[in-house]
Design a protein around this motif. Structure first.
Motif, PDB file in Angstrom:
ATOM      1  N   LEU A  47       0.863  -1.181   0.000  1.00 43.67           N
ATOM      2  CA  LEU A  47       0.000   0.000   0.000  1.00 43.67           C
ATOM      3  C   LEU A  47       0.899   1.231   0.000  1.00 43.67           C
ATOM      4  O   LEU A  47       1.060   1.899   1.018  1.00 43.67           O
ATOM      5  CB  LEU A  47      -0.937   0.014   1.207  1.00 43.67           C
ATOM      6  CG  LEU A  47      -2.066   1.063   1.152  1.00 43.67           C
ATOM      7  CD1 LEU A  47      -3.060   0.718   0.054  1.00 43.67           C
ATOM      8  CD2 LEU A  47      -2.787   1.164   2.483  1.00 43.67           C
ATOM      9  N   GLY A  48       1.485   1.494  -1.155  1.00 40.96           N
ATOM     10  CA  GLY A  48       2.358   2.643  -1.316  1.00 40.96           C
ATOM     11  C   GLY A  48       1.634   3.779  -2.008  1.00 40.96           C
ATOM     12  O   GLY A  48       0.408   3.890  -1.934  1.00 40.96           O
ATOM     13  N   PRO A  52       6.928   4.422   7.684  1.00 42.76           N
ATOM     14  CA  PRO A  52       8.079   3.788   7.033  1.00 42.76           C
ATOM     15  C   PRO A  52       8.587   4.546   5.815  1.00 42.76           C
ATOM     16  O   PRO A  52       9.599   4.173   5.229  1.00 42.76           O
ATOM     17  CB  PRO A  52       7.549   2.412   6.639  1.00 42.76           C
ATOM     18  CG  PRO A  52       6.100   2.609   6.436  1.00 42.76           C
ATOM     19  CD  PRO A  52       5.689   3.646   7.442  1.00 42.76           C
ATOM     20  N   GLY A  53       7.892   5.625   5.412  1.00 37.29           N
ATOM     21  CA  GLY A  53       8.340   6.403   4.274  1.00 37.29           C
ATOM     22  C   GLY A  53       8.189   5.694   2.942  1.00 37.29           C
ATOM     23  O   GLY A  53       9.033   5.846   2.052  1.00 37.29           O
ATOM     24  N   LEU A  54       7.105   4.949   2.767  1.00 37.91           N
ATOM     25  CA  LEU A  54       6.889   4.212   1.522  1.00 37.91           C
ATOM     26  C   LEU A  54       6.433   5.117   0.382  1.00 37.91           C
ATOM     27  O   LEU A  54       6.569   4.765  -0.786  1.00 37.91           O
ATOM     28  CB  LEU A  54       5.851   3.110   1.748  1.00 37.91           C
ATOM     29  CG  LEU A  54       6.227   2.019   2.760  1.00 37.91           C
ATOM     30  CD1 LEU A  54       5.093   1.020   2.908  1.00 37.91           C
ATOM     31  CD2 LEU A  54       7.511   1.303   2.344  1.00 37.91           C
ATOM     32  N   ILE A  55       5.876   6.271   0.729  1.00 38.25           N
ATOM     33  CA  ILE A  55       5.407   7.206  -0.296  1.00 38.25           C
ATOM     34  C   ILE A  55       6.519   8.212  -0.545  1.00 38.25           C
ATOM     35  O   ILE A  55       6.713   9.157   0.219  1.00 38.25           O
ATOM     36  CB  ILE A  55       4.103   7.884   0.145  1.00 38.25           C
ATOM     37  CG1 ILE A  55       3.037   6.821   0.433  1.00 38.25           C
ATOM     38  CG2 ILE A  55       3.614   8.869  -0.909  1.00 38.25           C
ATOM     39  CD1 ILE A  55       1.753   7.363   0.988  1.00 38.25           C
ATOM     40  N   ARG A  83      -8.451  18.109   0.705  1.00 38.62           N
ATOM     41  CA  ARG A  83      -7.173  18.430   1.338  1.00 38.62           C
ATOM     42  C   ARG A  83      -6.476  17.124   1.679  1.00 38.62           C
ATOM     43  O   ARG A  83      -7.120  16.169   2.145  1.00 38.62           O
ATOM     44  CB  ARG A  83      -7.379  19.253   2.627  1.00 38.62           C
ATOM     45  CG  ARG A  83      -8.173  20.524   2.425  1.00 38.62           C
ATOM     46  CD  ARG A  83      -7.468  21.513   1.514  1.00 38.62           C
ATOM     47  NE  ARG A  83      -6.181  21.909   2.038  1.00 38.62           N
ATOM     48  CZ  ARG A  83      -6.010  22.913   2.901  1.00 38.62           C
ATOM     49  NH1 ARG A  83      -7.055  23.612   3.323  1.00 38.62           N
ATOM     50  NH2 ARG A  83      -4.809  23.240   3.341  1.00 38.62           N
ATOM     51  N   CYS A  84      -5.179  17.061   1.454  1.00 34.97           N
ATOM     52  CA  CYS A  84      -4.442  15.826   1.675  1.00 34.97           C
ATOM     53  C   CYS A  84      -3.168  16.107   2.471  1.00 34.97           C
ATOM     54  O   CYS A  84      -2.435  17.049   2.157  1.00 34.97           O
ATOM     55  CB  CYS A  84      -4.098  15.178   0.339  1.00 34.97           C
ATOM     56  SG  CYS A  84      -3.215  13.599   0.497  1.00 34.97           S
ATOM     57  N   LEU A  85      -2.931  15.301   3.493  1.00 37.28           N
ATOM     58  CA  LEU A  85      -1.692  15.374   4.267  1.00 37.28           C
ATOM     59  C   LEU A  85      -1.105  13.983   4.390  1.00 37.28           C
ATOM     60  O   LEU A  85      -1.800  13.050   4.792  1.00 37.28           O
ATOM     61  CB  LEU A  85      -1.939  15.925   5.678  1.00 37.28           C
ATOM     62  CG  LEU A  85      -2.245  17.405   5.815  1.00 37.28           C
ATOM     63  CD1 LEU A  85      -3.744  17.634   5.694  1.00 37.28           C
ATOM     64  CD2 LEU A  85      -1.764  17.919   7.169  1.00 37.28           C
ATOM     65  N   ILE A  86       0.166  13.879   4.040  1.00 38.54           N
ATOM     66  CA  ILE A  86       0.906  12.632   4.223  1.00 38.54           C
ATOM     67  C   ILE A  86       2.006  12.919   5.233  1.00 38.54           C
ATOM     68  O   ILE A  86       2.862  13.777   5.000  1.00 38.54           O
ATOM     69  CB  ILE A  86       1.502  12.146   2.888  1.00 38.54           C
ATOM     70  CG1 ILE A  86       0.380  11.907   1.870  1.00 38.54           C
ATOM     71  CG2 ILE A  86       2.310  10.858   3.109  1.00 38.54           C
ATOM     72  CD1 ILE A  86       0.873  11.589   0.473  1.00 38.54           C
ATOM     73  N   ARG A  87       1.996  12.238   6.325  1.00 35.15           N
ATOM     74  CA  ARG A  87       2.936  12.498   7.409  1.00 35.15           C
ATOM     75  C   ARG A  87       3.489  11.194   7.958  1.00 35.15           C
ATOM     76  O   ARG A  87       2.806  10.163   7.880  1.00 35.15           O
ATOM     77  CB  ARG A  87       2.267  13.288   8.548  1.00 35.15           C
ATOM     78  CG  ARG A  87       1.831  14.703   8.143  1.00 35.15           C
ATOM     79  CD  ARG A  87       3.040  15.590   7.872  1.00 35.15           C
ATOM     80  NE  ARG A  87       2.651  16.947   7.555  1.00 35.15           N
ATOM     81  CZ  ARG A  87       2.339  17.392   6.357  1.00 35.15           C
ATOM     82  NH1 ARG A  87       2.356  16.558   5.325  1.00 35.15           N
ATOM     83  NH2 ARG A  87       2.001  18.646   6.167  1.00 35.15           N
ATOM     84  N   PRO A  88       4.698  11.122   8.530  1.00 33.97           N
ATOM     85  CA  PRO A  88       5.499  12.309   8.880  1.00 33.97           C
ATOM     86  C   PRO A  88       6.284  12.807   7.681  1.00 33.97           C
ATOM     87  O   PRO A  88       6.364  12.164   6.659  1.00 33.97           O
ATOM     88  CB  PRO A  88       6.444  11.772   9.949  1.00 33.97           C
ATOM     89  CG  PRO A  88       6.567  10.319   9.657  1.00 33.97           C
ATOM     90  CD  PRO A  88       5.266   9.894   9.072  1.00 33.97           C
ATOM     91  N   GLY A 112       4.055  15.572  -3.953  1.00 35.87           N
ATOM     92  CA  GLY A 112       3.453  15.421  -5.272  1.00 35.87           C
ATOM     93  C   GLY A 112       2.110  14.715  -5.206  1.00 35.87           C
ATOM     94  O   GLY A 112       1.154  15.101  -5.884  1.00 35.87           O
ATOM     95  N   VAL A 113       2.029  13.659  -4.384  1.00 35.94           N
ATOM     96  CA  VAL A 113       0.756  12.937  -4.215  1.00 35.94           C
ATOM     97  C   VAL A 113      -0.283  13.859  -3.604  1.00 35.94           C
ATOM     98  O   VAL A 113      -1.450  13.873  -4.026  1.00 35.94           O
ATOM     99  CB  VAL A 113       0.966  11.685  -3.339  1.00 35.94           C
ATOM    100  CG1 VAL A 113      -0.380  11.022  -3.027  1.00 35.94           C
ATOM    101  CG2 VAL A 113       1.890  10.683  -4.024  1.00 35.94           C
TER     102      VAL A 113
END
Length: 269
Positions: free
Chosen positions: A207-208, A240-243, A264-269, A248-249
Motif C-alpha cells: 500500500l504505497g 516507514p516512508g513508503l510514499i 485536502r491531503c496530508l501525508i505524514r510524517p 506530489g501525491v
C-alpha cells in the motif's frame, strides 16, 4: 491587503525561491547554496510564513514551509539543502495552484472578517500534522507501562479519533457513503456540523503511493455524492516512508477539488 496584491506577493516569493534554487552550486563534493543566498532564504521563509498567517490565519502551508526549512538545515554544516528549497518552492506553487483554481477563496479570506468556516478545517489539519509527534510520544511511558502502538490502519484511526475529540464534540464514525461503482463503504469520521469528512489511511507493504492514491480517488468520487461532505481531509500516516513523493501525491489529490467538494491531503510524517 487586497486580493490582487496578496496574489502578486505570493508569486514574487515563488520567483525568489526558484531563483535561489537555480543558483545552487554543484561540484564533486556535492551541492550547496549559492554565495549570499543563505540569509536571503532565511528572510524569505520568515516573510512568507508571516504572509500566509496574515492571509489564511492558522494554516498548514506555513507549517510545511517551516518543517521543510528546518529539515533542510539538519546537516553538519547547518546550510539549507537543495531538496528543502525545492520542497518550499513546491509548497508555494501548491498554494498558487489552489488559488488559481478557486480565485474567490483568496478574495474571501482577505476581504471578509468572518473566518468561522476556516476554523474547523484548520484544526483538523493541525491535528493530522501533529499526529506523528503524539504517536511517537506515546511510546515513551514511565516504568514501561503499556501504551498504544500504531501498527496498522485501525490503530491510526483510533488515535486520530481520540485527537479529534480534543476539538470536536460531534464525531460520527463509520457512516455509510453513497454507492459508487456498484458498492459503498464506511467513511472514517464525519464532522457533520462543519460538513467535513476525515479519511485516515496508513501505508504498509503493498500500500504505497499508487495504491493509496487509487483508494483516495475512489473516496473522492463517493464523497461528491454525500450531502454532508463539503470538505474531505485525506490523512495518510506513512511512518516507514513508503510514499517517496509525498508532496506530489498531496498536490495531485488536491487537484481533484471541484463540483462542491474541497479536497485536502496530508501525508505524514
Amino acid at each position: 491587503m487586497e486580493a490582487e496584491q496578496a496574489l502578486a506577493e505570493i508569486k514574487r516569493y515563488e520567483a525568489e525561491f526558484a531563483a535561489i534554487l537555480s543558483r545552487f552550486k554543484r561540484g564533486r563534493d556535492g551541492i550547496w547554496i549559492g554565495e549570499g543566498d543563505d540569509p536571503k532564504l532565511r528572510q524569505y521563509v520568515r516573510e512568507i510564513i508571516d504572509l500566509f498567517h496574515e492571509l489564511f490565519g492558522k494554516n498548514n502551508y506555513s507549517q510545511q514551509i517551516s518543517d521543510e526549512f528546518n529539515n533542510g538545515i539538519t546537516n553538519y554544516t547547518g546550510s539549507p539543502s537543495y531538496k528543502s528549497v525545492e520542497n518550499i518552492v513546491s509548497v508555494v506553487r501548491a498554494v498558487l495552484t489552489r488559488l488559481n483554481r478557486n480565485p474567490g477563496l483568496l478574495l474571501h479570506k482577505v476581504n471578509s472578517p468572518d473566518t468561522a468556516n476556516t476554523g474547523p478545517i484548520n484544526e483538523v489539519l493541525e491535528l493530522c500534522h501533529r499526529f506523528h509527534e503524539v504517536a511517537r510520544q506515546l511510546t515513551h511511558r514511565r516504568e514501561k507501562r503499556p501504551t498504544l502502538e500504531i501498527n496498522d490502519e485501525y490503530d491510526a484511526q483510533d488515535l486520530l479519533h481520540a485527537l479529534l475529540r480534543i476539538r470536536f464534540d460531534d464525531i460520527r464514525a463509520e457512516e455509510w457513503t453513497p454507492s459508487y461503482g456498484g458498492g459503498s463503504s464506511r467513511m472514517d469520521f464525519l464532522l457533520k456540523e462543519h460538513s467535513v469528512v476525515v479519511e485516515a489511511k496508513m501505508s504498509r507493504k503493498g500500500l504505497g503511493a499508487k495504491e493509496v492514491s487509487d483508494q483516495l480517488i475512489i473516496d473522492v468520487s463517493r464523497y461528491r455524492e454525500h450531502a454532508n461532505c463539503k470538505i474531505l481531509v485525506c490523512f495518510v500516516y506513512d511512518p516507514p516512508g513508503l510514499i517517496k513523493n509525498a508532496r506530489g501525491v498531496e498536490r495531485d489529490l488536491e487537484r481533484l477539488s471541484g463540483n462542491g467538494l474541497e479536497v485536502r491531503c496530508l501525508i505524514r510524517p
